[in-house]
Design an enzyme around this catalytic site. Structure first.
Site, PDB file in Angstrom:
ATOM      1  N   HIS A   1       0.819  -1.220   0.000  1.00 30.34           N
ATOM      2  CA  HIS A   1       0.000   0.000   0.000  1.00 30.34           C
ATOM      3  C   HIS A   1       0.852   1.269   0.000  1.00 30.34           C
ATOM      4  O   HIS A   1       0.331   2.347  -0.267  1.00 30.34           O
ATOM      5  CB  HIS A   1      -1.056  -0.023   1.112  1.00 30.34           C
ATOM      6  CG  HIS A   1      -0.604   0.275   2.500  1.00 30.34           C
ATOM      7  ND1 HIS A   1      -0.293  -0.688   3.416  1.00 30.34           N
ATOM      8  CD2 HIS A   1      -0.436   1.447   3.144  1.00 30.34           C
ATOM      9  CE1 HIS A   1       0.044  -0.124   4.562  1.00 30.34           C
ATOM     10  NE2 HIS A   1      -0.031   1.175   4.422  1.00 30.34           N
TER      11      HIS A   1
ATOM     12  N   ASP B   1       1.097  -7.746   2.338  1.00 38.45           N
ATOM     13  CA  ASP B   1       1.226  -6.306   2.077  1.00 38.45           C
ATOM     14  C   ASP B   1       2.701  -5.906   1.973  1.00 38.45           C
ATOM     15  O   ASP B   1       3.223  -5.179   2.807  1.00 38.45           O
ATOM     16  CB  ASP B   1       0.521  -5.525   3.193  1.00 38.45           C
ATOM     17  CG  ASP B   1       0.287  -4.071   2.830  1.00 38.45           C
ATOM     18  OD1 ASP B   1       0.845  -3.625   1.807  1.00 38.45           O
ATOM     19  OD2 ASP B   1      -0.429  -3.372   3.564  1.00 38.45           O
TER      20      ASP B   1
ATOM     21  N   SER C   1       3.914   2.029   8.413  1.00 38.16           N
ATOM     22  CA  SER C   1       3.673   1.097   7.322  1.00 38.16           C
ATOM     23  C   SER C   1       4.961   0.875   6.563  1.00 38.16           C
ATOM     24  O   SER C   1       5.643   1.835   6.211  1.00 38.16           O
ATOM     25  CB  SER C   1       2.645   1.668   6.363  1.00 38.16           C
ATOM     26  OG  SER C   1       1.385   1.390   6.861  1.00 38.16           O
TER      27      SER C   1
HETATM   28  N1  ASP Z   1      -1.649   1.027   8.214  1.00 41.93           N
HETATM   29  C1  ASP Z   1      -0.826   2.006   8.845  1.00 41.93           C
HETATM   30  C2  ASP Z   1       0.011   2.792   7.865  1.00 41.93           C
HETATM   31  O1  ASP Z   1      -0.426   2.906   6.748  1.00 41.93           O
HETATM   32  C3  ASP Z   1      -0.039   1.434   9.944  1.00 41.93           C
HETATM   33  C4  ASP Z   1      -0.833   1.649  11.189  1.00 41.93           C
HETATM   34  O2  ASP Z   1      -1.547   2.656  11.244  1.00 41.93           O
HETATM   35  O3  ASP Z   1      -0.704   0.848  12.099  1.00 41.93           O
HETATM   36  O4  ASP Z   1       1.010   3.424   8.202  1.00 41.93           O
END
Ligand code: ASP
Length: 707
Positions: A85, A221, A643
């Site tokens: 992502h 991911d 992330s």
């Molecule tokens: N999914 C988050 C990010 O995109 C990581 C998190 O918020 O734990 O940084």
């Protein structure tokens, strides 16, 4: 920059009650806590190898800063690992309806096939310096709040400018807990980064929004990029994490390194209450509406769906996060607890001869918060332009750029200085691929309707002037038609020309959307001036209050996340989300296949299912788990921005890539709760299995596992 590590903070010896995973520690704090502490976290590596203050180098320098994300080098030839992502923008940039990389992923079989990632740049840390004394020394005695803010900002710019004298360098100034201390980090700026591997969406975003922010998880991911040096040869990092073939078991020590964006644990209860009662509910509602509008437009045309894919994913992520924050704040009674803790510290401070400053600071912070509530709805909407229609984002940022560009560089707002121009220009061009008229106009209508509904006393004058007469939907649409038919801001060449114009030249164009942008920007600048003054007050108040809180804590306290490098130490652990339910910490391909329905977002690619059906697990089945591991949980203390962070074991080998938190832990931004604090990691062995058994990418596997 000579790396001079400050040992001045939090030199208290570590009390045993310090929770294992609690704390996003700065490198300085890790050093200050000493080798015994690091060992107690399960790390066999000598502290010296993590960070050597004399050499100004160490493994911590292998946490690489990516746009909005973190990453790390995993080979001597510049291969970087991060999340799928985190490269969504690169995939989108290279996607067409015929070759949809967002959906199908990408694998460069040779170096020549690697996809150049436009304006994507990474930063590799080179040194840290505590600059608190210099910053505080720059504030003149008797300065009022605005002058204090201005003095700190001027010092920030001077420090950054001096640090960036060295070619190919980016420097980051960071303020901790509202001014308790300040640091300057020097990074090597690497502008040439190319996409090597991104799995298909059915792996990289498997489970999509249904599974996002939750457990159990079966998402691969991850993505691989390669950095190149100025001479066109692969970048040779000073450090890289070798990938571990062994993985981790429950109870094993891990650490997550990276650039957590923003948390609010140092905020007072009233400020947290504003997040719970206003900010997150408003974010949830607005993003919910915008998601529906983008989906509606995307369903009508595939090219629109591609253009809005990245924006959509980011809005969806924010939308679900807001719901998790609201639920977590309520479940954990976080505001109530913070208030109780505040009262405890207040009572103790009241008994101390030197406690008056802290008490006054608490009152001051409460008053600042109350003042913000008076125009809250209006200010929120002005802020949301940054995530809203390009029809507003573009003209307002062109207007701001023009306003700042006429000033001497050192007087410009950070973000609009010479050092930022290239990025602003790139953004303007890159954004063209994300613009789809039908989707954008829907967002504009939504934003304008909300602005027209604001209460008296909170009106946005620019909106009233442009649309005030539009009391019916037909009238609003007609007003928009008129704006659109006479505006040229959607034309990239014209927009690029506008970028270099003075405010007068922009005004002389009589472009109605640009005029709206100029008027809105004037209101946003007025808002910024109010906030600058408040930030100057916070610089005065927050440190005084935090000092009292930290003194009463009787243990080292990690500062709130602020985009600077942090390390969190934890263990691989499951948890119980509610009574009678226990989650174990590992998932495998068995679970991923069991979830496959053939419908988005549970659509595993055919070649993955084939390899599974044929039992082609290669060397990647974990005997304890019985299959190829996919994801695991740990109790590391992470947030957005983490992330893509490397998750390393006690020997400094990469065992996974952090990508999320569990649902119960979304509100950890306000406090760490060991019962539910779990971060979600993609297991490095899933990546290795995919590359080896599904993609037959032997060269890449050989590069990742050289021995
Ligand atoms: N999914 C988050 C990010 O995109 C990581 C998190 O918020 O734990 O940084």
């Amino acid at each position: 920059m000579k790396p001079a590590i400050a040992f001045g903070f939090f030199l208290l010896s570590l009390a045993p009650e310090v929770l294992a995973g609690d704390g996003k520690w700065t490198p300085q704090q890790v050093l200050a806590q000493g080798p015994e502490w690091v060992k107690a976290q399960g790390f066999e590596l000598p502290l010296q190898r993590l960070w050597d203050a004399t050499a100004g180098d160490g493994l911590l320098a292998n946490a690489v800063k990516l746009p909005g994300c973190s990453g790390s080098f995993v080979s001597a030839e510049g291969l970087l690992i991060t999340n799928h992502h985190c490269v969504a923008g690169i995939l989108q940039e290279h996607s067409t309806p015929q070759a949809n990389l967002t959906r199908d992923g990408y694998l460069a079989r040779t170096r020549a096939d690697e996809k150049r990632a436009g304006a994507y740049r990474i930063q590799v840390p080179r040194g840290f310096r505590d600059v608190t004394a210099e910053v505080l020394g720059a504030v003149p005695a008797g300065a009022d709040d605005l002058a204090r803010f201005a003095a700190v900002e001027a010092k920030q710019k001077a420090l950054v400018a001096e640090c960036e004298q060295r070619a190919g360098t980016r420097c980051q100034f960071a303020e901790f807990d509202g001014g308790l201390f300040f640091t300057l980090t020097e990074y090597e700026d690497v502008p040439d980064v190319r996409l090597v591997y991104a799995p298909p969406l059915g792996v990289g975003n498997y489970g999509g929004e249904v599974d996002n922010w939750s457990w159990p998880r079966h998402t691969g991911d991850f993505a691989l990029l390669r950095a190149y040096a100025a001479d066109g040869a692969p970048y040779r990092p000073r450090h890289f994490f070798p990938l571990s073939k062994d993985g981790v078991r429950e109870g094993d020590a891990v650490a997550v390194l990276g650039y957590p964006g923003r948390t609010y644990r140092a905020w007072v209860a009233d400020e947290m209450a504003e997040r719970e009662a206003r900010w997150f509910p408003s974010i949830r509602d607005l993003t919910g509406e915008w998601i529906a509008l983008l989906k509606e437009a995307g369903a009508l045309a595939p090219e629109v769906a591609i253009a809005v894919a990245d924006d959509l994913r980011s809005l969806e992520n924010t939308h679900k996060n807001a719901q998790g924050q609201i639920a977590g704040l309520a479940r954990g009674r976080i505001v109530e607890r913070q208030r109780a803790e505040e009262e405890r510290v207040r009572t103790l401070a009241a008994k101390r001869a030197d406690g008056a400053d802290a008490l006054a600071a608490l009152e001051g912070l409460r008053a600042l918060n109350a003042a913000r509530l008076a125009t809250w709805e209006r200010d929120f909407l002005l802020d949301m332009i940054a995530r809203g229609p390009r029809a507003l984002r573009w003209p307002t940022s062109l207007a701001r750029r023009a306003h700042e560009a006429v000033k001497p560089d050192a007087e410009r707002e950070p973000g609009y200085m010479e050092r930022d121009v290239r990025q602003l220009r790139d953004q303007l061009a890159r954004d063209q691929k994300r613009y789809a008229a039908s989707a954008d106009r829907r967002l504009l209508v939504s934003w304008v309707r909300r602005a027209l509904a604001l209460p008296a006393g909170q009106r946005i004058a620019a909106v009233d002037a442009a649309f005030g007469g539009a009391t019916t939907d037909a009238a609003l649409q007609a007003a928009l038609d008129a704006l659109y038919s006479r505006s040229q801001v959607f034309d990239l060449a014209v927009r690029t020309a506008m970028f270099d114009e003075t405010p007068e030249a922009q005004r002389a164009r009589r472009d109605p959307l640009l005029d709206l942008g100029l008027a809105l920007d004037a209101e946003r600048r007025e808002l910024k001036a109010r906030r600058d003054r408040a930030a100057g007050a916070t610089l005065r108040l927050r440190p005084a209050w935090r000092r009292a809180v930290i003194a009463e804590a009787g243990r080292p306290v990690a500062p709130d996340a602020n985009g600077s490098l942090r390390v969190t130490f934890g263990r691989v652990r499951g948890y119980s989300p509610r009574e009678a339910v226990v989650y174990t910490p590992h998932t495998t391909l068995l679970g991923a296949v069991a979830k496959h329905t053939g419908e988005d977002p549970f659509e595993l690619p055919e070649r993955v299912r084939e390899a599974f059906a044929a039992g082609r697990l290669g060397r990647w089945a974990d005997p304890r788990l019985g299959h190829v591991p996919v994801a695991f949980l740990a109790d590391c203390d992470t947030t957005g921005g983490n992330s893509g962070s490397p998750t390393i074991d006690g020997r400094g080998r990469l065992v996974g890539v952090n990508f999320d938190r569990v649902w119960e832990n979304v509100a950890n931004d306000f406090g760490y709760n060991p019962e539910i604090a779990r971060n979600v990691n993609a297991d490095a062995r899933y990546l290795l299995w995919l590359l080896e058994e599904v993609e037959a990418a032997r060269d890449l596997v050989a590069e990742l596992l050289p021995d």
